[in-house]
Design a protein around this motif. Structure first.
Motif, PDB file in Angstrom:
ATOM      1  N   THR A 102       0.836  -1.211   0.000  1.00  0.00           N
ATOM      2  CA  THR A 102       0.000   0.000   0.000  1.00  0.00           C
ATOM      3  C   THR A 102       0.862   1.248   0.000  1.00  0.00           C
ATOM      4  OG1 THR A 102      -1.741  -1.183   1.207  1.00  0.00           O
ATOM      5  CG2 THR A 102      -1.821   1.224   1.227  1.00  0.00           C
ATOM      6  N   ASP A 103       1.910   1.271   0.806  1.00  0.00           N
ATOM      7  CA  ASP A 103       2.820   2.420   0.819  1.00  0.00           C
ATOM      8  C   ASP A 103       3.287   2.754  -0.593  1.00  0.00           C
ATOM      9  OD1 ASP A 103       2.656   2.630   3.563  1.00  0.00           O
ATOM     10  OD2 ASP A 103       4.610   1.740   3.964  1.00  0.00           O
ATOM     11  N   ALA A 104       3.657   1.724  -1.344  1.00  0.00           N
ATOM     12  CA  ALA A 104       4.178   1.947  -2.700  1.00  0.00           C
ATOM     13  C   ALA A 104       3.085   2.374  -3.670  1.00  0.00           C
ATOM     14  CB  ALA A 104       4.853   0.671  -3.204  1.00  0.00           C
ATOM     15  N   GLU A 105       1.910   1.775  -3.536  1.00  0.00           N
ATOM     16  CA  GLU A 105       0.835   2.019  -4.498  1.00  0.00           C
ATOM     17  C   GLU A 105       0.202   3.399  -4.347  1.00  0.00           C
ATOM     18  OE1 GLU A 105      -1.802  -1.184  -3.778  1.00  0.00           O
ATOM     19  OE2 GLU A 105      -0.508  -2.703  -4.731  1.00  0.00           O
ATOM     20  N   VAL A 106       0.228   3.969  -3.145  1.00  0.00           N
ATOM     21  CA  VAL A 106      -0.477   5.237  -2.910  1.00  0.00           C
ATOM     22  C   VAL A 106       0.477   6.413  -2.754  1.00  0.00           C
ATOM     23  CG1 VAL A 106      -2.348   3.974  -1.780  1.00  0.00           C
ATOM     24  CG2 VAL A 106      -0.549   5.019  -0.387  1.00  0.00           C
ATOM     25  N   ALA A 107       1.728   6.218  -3.074  1.00  0.00           N
ATOM     26  CA  ALA A 107       2.743   7.246  -2.814  1.00  0.00           C
ATOM     27  C   ALA A 107       2.419   8.587  -3.450  1.00  0.00           C
ATOM     28  CB  ALA A 107       4.111   6.753  -3.298  1.00  0.00           C
ATOM     29  N   ASP A 108       1.710   8.587  -4.582  1.00  0.00           N
ATOM     30  CA  ASP A 108       1.423   9.836  -5.300  1.00  0.00           C
ATOM     31  C   ASP A 108       0.016  10.368  -5.031  1.00  0.00           C
ATOM     32  OD1 ASP A 108       3.948   9.767  -6.488  1.00  0.00           O
ATOM     33  OD2 ASP A 108       3.233   8.492  -8.119  1.00  0.00           O
ATOM     34  N   LEU A 109      -0.742   9.706  -4.156  1.00  0.00           N
ATOM     35  CA  LEU A 109      -2.119  10.128  -3.893  1.00  0.00           C
ATOM     36  C   LEU A 109      -2.197  11.092  -2.716  1.00  0.00           C
ATOM     37  CD1 LEU A 109      -4.069   6.742  -4.275  1.00  0.00           C
ATOM     38  CD2 LEU A 109      -3.692   8.521  -6.000  1.00  0.00           C
ATOM     39  N   VAL A 110      -3.220  11.928  -2.716  1.00  0.00           N
ATOM     40  CA  VAL A 110      -3.475  12.857  -1.617  1.00  0.00           C
ATOM     41  C   VAL A 110      -4.981  12.934  -1.377  1.00  0.00           C
ATOM     42  CG1 VAL A 110      -1.411  14.266  -2.022  1.00  0.00           C
ATOM     43  CG2 VAL A 110      -3.548  14.844  -3.182  1.00  0.00           C
ATOM     44  N   GLY A 111      -5.364  13.598  -0.301  1.00  0.00           N
ATOM     45  CA  GLY A 111      -6.771  13.903  -0.039  1.00  0.00           C
ATOM     46  C   GLY A 111      -7.660  12.676   0.056  1.00  0.00           C
ATOM     47  N   GLN A 112      -8.874  12.801  -0.458  1.00  0.00           N
ATOM     48  CA  GLN A 112      -9.857  11.731  -0.348  1.00  0.00           C
ATOM     49  C   GLN A 112      -9.453  10.486  -1.127  1.00  0.00           C
ATOM     50  OE1 GLN A 112     -13.668  13.399  -1.476  1.00  0.00           O
ATOM     51  NE2 GLN A 112     -13.885  14.499   0.461  1.00  0.00           N
ATOM     52  N   ASP A 113      -8.741  10.660  -2.240  1.00  0.00           N
ATOM     53  CA  ASP A 113      -8.273   9.500  -2.994  1.00  0.00           C
ATOM     54  C   ASP A 113      -7.326   8.654  -2.137  1.00  0.00           C
ATOM     55  OD1 ASP A 113      -9.719  10.305  -5.200  1.00  0.00           O
ATOM     56  OD2 ASP A 113      -8.022  11.329  -6.150  1.00  0.00           O
ATOM     57  N   LEU A 114      -6.438   9.316  -1.414  1.00  0.00           N
ATOM     58  CA  LEU A 114      -5.517   8.605  -0.536  1.00  0.00           C
ATOM     59  C   LEU A 114      -6.276   7.931   0.599  1.00  0.00           C
ATOM     60  CD1 LEU A 114      -2.726   7.839   0.522  1.00  0.00           C
ATOM     61  CD2 LEU A 114      -2.602  10.093   1.622  1.00  0.00           C
ATOM     62  N   GLN A 115      -7.193   8.664   1.226  1.00  0.00           N
ATOM     63  CA  GLN A 115      -7.944   8.093   2.347  1.00  0.00           C
ATOM     64  C   GLN A 115      -8.743   6.871   1.932  1.00  0.00           C
ATOM     65  OE1 GLN A 115     -10.187  11.503   3.701  1.00  0.00           O
ATOM     66  NE2 GLN A 115      -8.616  12.077   5.200  1.00  0.00           N
ATOM     67  N   ALA A 116      -9.319   6.911   0.724  1.00  0.00           N
ATOM     68  CA  ALA A 116     -10.099   5.764   0.243  1.00  0.00           C
ATOM     69  C   ALA A 116      -9.214   4.528   0.085  1.00  0.00           C
ATOM     70  CB  ALA A 116     -10.774   6.109  -1.079  1.00  0.00           C
ATOM     71  N   LYS A 117      -8.018   4.698  -0.440  1.00  0.00           N
ATOM     72  CA  LYS A 117      -7.103   3.567  -0.620  1.00  0.00           C
ATOM     73  C   LYS A 117      -6.608   3.034   0.728  1.00  0.00           C
ATOM     74  CE  LYS A 117      -6.830   3.032  -5.113  1.00  0.00           C
ATOM     75  NZ  LYS A 117      -7.205   1.742  -5.762  1.00  0.00           N
ATOM     76  N   LEU A 118      -6.361   3.941   1.651  1.00  0.00           N
ATOM     77  CA  LEU A 118      -5.909   3.503   2.971  1.00  0.00           C
ATOM     78  C   LEU A 118      -7.028   2.757   3.706  1.00  0.00           C
ATOM     79  CD1 LEU A 118      -3.796   6.548   4.211  1.00  0.00           C
ATOM     80  CD2 LEU A 118      -3.058   4.498   2.979  1.00  0.00           C
ATOM     81  N   ALA A 119      -8.275   3.208   3.538  1.00  0.00           N
ATOM     82  CA  ALA A 119      -9.408   2.507   4.137  1.00  0.00           C
ATOM     83  C   ALA A 119      -9.546   1.103   3.550  1.00  0.00           C
ATOM     84  CB  ALA A 119     -10.686   3.300   3.934  1.00  0.00           C
ATOM     85  N   GLN A 120      -9.292   0.972   2.247  1.00  0.00           N
ATOM     86  CA  GLN A 120      -9.325  -0.352   1.618  1.00  0.00           C
ATOM     87  C   GLN A 120      -8.242  -1.261   2.198  1.00  0.00           C
ATOM     88  OE1 GLN A 120      -9.111   0.004  -2.662  1.00  0.00           O
ATOM     89  NE2 GLN A 120     -10.927   1.321  -2.785  1.00  0.00           N
ATOM     90  N   ALA A 121      -7.056  -0.699   2.395  1.00  0.00           N
ATOM     91  CA  ALA A 121      -5.963  -1.480   2.979  1.00  0.00           C
ATOM     92  C   ALA A 121      -6.309  -1.903   4.401  1.00  0.00           C
ATOM     93  CB  ALA A 121      -4.675  -0.669   2.962  1.00  0.00           C
ATOM     94  N   ASN A 122      -6.882  -0.999   5.181  1.00  0.00           N
ATOM     95  CA  ASN A 122      -7.291  -1.340   6.546  1.00  0.00           C
ATOM     96  C   ASN A 122      -8.311  -2.479   6.540  1.00  0.00           C
ATOM     97  OD1 ASN A 122      -5.637   0.639   7.575  1.00  0.00           O
ATOM     98  ND2 ASN A 122      -7.279   2.008   8.210  1.00  0.00           N
ATOM     99  N   GLN A 123      -9.260  -2.406   5.614  1.00  0.00           N
ATOM    100  CA  GLN A 123     -10.275  -3.459   5.528  1.00  0.00           C
ATOM    101  C   GLN A 123      -9.631  -4.795   5.159  1.00  0.00           C
ATOM    102  OE1 GLN A 123     -13.765  -3.016   6.241  1.00  0.00           O
ATOM    103  NE2 GLN A 123     -13.451  -5.224   6.396  1.00  0.00           N
ATOM    104  N   ALA A 124      -8.693  -4.750   4.224  1.00  0.00           N
ATOM    105  CA  ALA A 124      -8.005  -5.981   3.828  1.00  0.00           C
ATOM    106  C   ALA A 124      -7.249  -6.580   5.007  1.00  0.00           C
ATOM    107  CB  ALA A 124      -7.055  -5.692   2.664  1.00  0.00           C
ATOM    108  N   MET A 125      -6.608  -5.736   5.812  1.00  0.00           N
ATOM    109  CA  MET A 125      -5.867  -6.235   6.968  1.00  0.00           C
ATOM    110  C   MET A 125      -6.801  -6.793   8.035  1.00  0.00           C
ATOM    111  SD  MET A 125      -2.564  -3.698   7.346  1.00  0.00           S
ATOM    112  CE  MET A 125      -3.411  -2.111   7.272  1.00  0.00           C
ATOM    113  N   ALA A 126      -7.938  -6.139   8.229  1.00  0.00           N
ATOM    114  CA  ALA A 126      -8.911  -6.635   9.201  1.00  0.00           C
ATOM    115  C   ALA A 126      -9.479  -7.980   8.752  1.00  0.00           C
ATOM    116  CB  ALA A 126     -10.032  -5.616   9.385  1.00  0.00           C
ATOM    117  N   ASP A 127      -9.810  -8.088   7.462  1.00  0.00           N
ATOM    118  CA  ASP A 127     -10.354  -9.349   6.935  1.00  0.00           C
ATOM    119  C   ASP A 127      -9.335 -10.475   7.050  1.00  0.00           C
ATOM    120  OD1 ASP A 127     -12.652  -7.959   6.307  1.00  0.00           O
ATOM    121  OD2 ASP A 127     -12.196  -7.775   4.166  1.00  0.00           O
TER     122      ASP A 127
END
Length: 476
Positions: free
Chosen positions: A422-447
């Motif tokens: 995730t660190d590598a994939e979202v390196a160029d993202l900011v704002g809501q786009d970044l938050q959405a990807k981080l939320a997806q990563a959190n969900q994947a880790m929880a699952d």
């Protein structure tokens, strides 16, 4: 009103950025309770959810509107699920990437209690500190100043230690009596282990860059002849304790941490003079802290699980990993990634000897449902699943401990893989786009954590099936 509704007998570990493996600052604490199971949740408090008025549930203390600042920051939180005794937000990282954990229950002595007693009515405590501090600060140093201000203005009914971290600094602050406080900056190349006693020792009143305190603290010490030392100021000697309980309940936990980081560490578990600031012989990792927060004096004669020590030795000292761990966090502020990725809240529920810590990104607006715990048993939630795993594992630690070791190593590796990808994939993202990807990563880790933990429980049931006492076989 009884203000001791929830014992919170914790173990805090703090790490400066030059002492950590990856250059991050880390503040960690096990949130421990009493005999009652206290379900803990994981949420994000968005600005519109921050209360515009505040009254403590336990003490009834009302907060002046001037102290509920406009434009609060978003922050993560691990509150008590029931809410019946208040929020108890415990720990989180805010939108300015500042971390806070509160609190470590600590000790005091009769001298300071005579001069500045803990409050019998009103005041603030562990229930309130994170909610009233974390959304209003933009640095660790600001956190110390705001919490100190709240302690001086409203007072407290309990002795507590709290910690703050940003990308550069780690600070630890302790309440002293009803209205006083002192704080020390942790050197970048040092670590701290703080059990349930007043921990700050050496203190320099003429060094505001590294020490802060309530304005009249030095005058209080001098006026009432509180300093027992002939040279310098040691706050543990002045305001703290050195009791038999400390020697059995508190000091051994610090001793075990020091021995882990330095196998040549001198001294005995009960020693009262173990230092506050310490230097490890190796760089400290998240995995080191996880092991220590679940430790129980392994490879010593004091291990409750040992098969060679006596019953008395097994009960001599209080371990760090214990049935009363209900939630434990490592708040990591990283320096090798973009600012939007810097805050990571490693979170584990239940007894740390038998759980796994999950590295959740905190730059999000919501959290996975499986970590948002309900007050009653629900095995679709990781808190309750971990409680079941730990209580079964405790019946046969040799059998189930081996299964857990494999589970923890493989699960942690898989979680790390998600984080690094995730660190590598979202390196160029900011704002809501970044938050959405981080939320997806959190969900994947929880699952992933749920799936792996359910599989662990299945393996434990299979392994334990033939070990039951209530069995009969014609071939036996």
């Amino acid at each position: 009103m009884n203000k001791k509704l929830k014992p919170a007998e914790c173990t805090t570990i703090l790490v400066g950025k030059k002492a950590s493996l990856d250059g991050s600052t880390m503040i960690a604490r096990s949130e421990d309770g009493g005999s009652e199971i206290i379900p803990e949740s994981f949420v994000v408090v968005n600005p519109e959810q921050q209360p515009e008025s505040y009254q403590a549930v336990i003490s009834g203390q009302k907060i002046d509107s001037v102290d509920l600042l406009a434009n609060p920051l978003r922050y993560s939180s691990v509150p008590d699920t029931s809410g019946k005794h208040g929020t108890w937000a415990a720990a989180g990282i805010n939108d300015a990437t500042v971390a806070m954990t509160a609190t470590e229950t600590i000790t005091t002595n009769a001298r300071i209690q005579a001069l500045d007693p803990l409050l019998e009515e009103g005041g603030l405590g562990e229930e309130d500190f994170v909610t009233l501090t974390l959304p209003y600060i933009s640095s660790a140093r600001e956190g110390v100043k705001r919490l100190g201000y709240l302690l001086e203005k409203y007072g407290t009914y309990e002795m507590n230690g709290s910690a703050f971290a940003d990308q550069d600094e780690v600070w630890y602050i302790e309440s002293i009596g009803g209205h006083h406080w002192a704080a020390r900056r942790i050197p970048d190349d040092a670590y701290v282990v703080a059990p349930n006693r007043l921990n700050i020792d050496e203190f320099h009143f003429d060094d505001p860059d590294n020490y802060m305190c309530s304005a009249d603290l030095l005058n209080l010490i001098e006026k009432y002849h509180l300093n027992p030392d002939t040279d310098g100021y040691n706050l543990r000697h002045i305001f703290g304790s050195a009791t038999v309980k400390d020697a059995h309940y508190n000091n051994p936990r610090a001793w075990f941490v020091h021995k882990y980081f330095d196998d040549e560490w001198q001294g005995n578990p009960g020693d009262q003079e173990q230092p506050f600031i310490t230097y490890a012989k190796k760089k400290i990792s998240v995995e080191d802290i996880k092991f220590l927060e679940g430790s129980h004096y392994q490879e010593t004669e004091f291990d409750p699980y040992s098969t060679t020590n006596t019953a008395a030795q097994k009960k001599l000292f209080r371990p760090i990993g214990i049935n009363r761990n209900f939630e434990t966090h490592i708040l990591q502020i990283r320096n090798d990634v973009a600012d939007g990725l810097a805050g990571v809240q490693w979170l584990g529920y239940g007894t740390n000897t038998y759980n796994v810590f999950v590295p959740f990104y905190t730059n999000v607006t919501t959290t996975p449902a499986s970590f948002m715990t309900s007050p009653s048993l629900d095995l679709s939630q990781i808190f309750w699943l971990n409680k079941v795993v730990a209580q079964i594992a405790d019946t046969n630690p040799r059998l189930y401990g081996a299964l857990h070791q494999v589970y923890e190593e493989k699960t942690t590796a898989a979680l790390r893989r998600i984080e690094w990808q995730t660190d590598a994939e979202v390196a160029d993202l900011v704002g809501q786009d970044l938050q959405a990807k981080l939320a997806q990563a959190n969900q994947a880790m929880a699952d992933l954590t749920m799936t792996k933990t359910q599989a662990l429980l299945e393996e434990m049931l299979k392994a334990g099936h033939t070990k039951m006492t209530l069995k009969y076989d014609l071939l036996d």
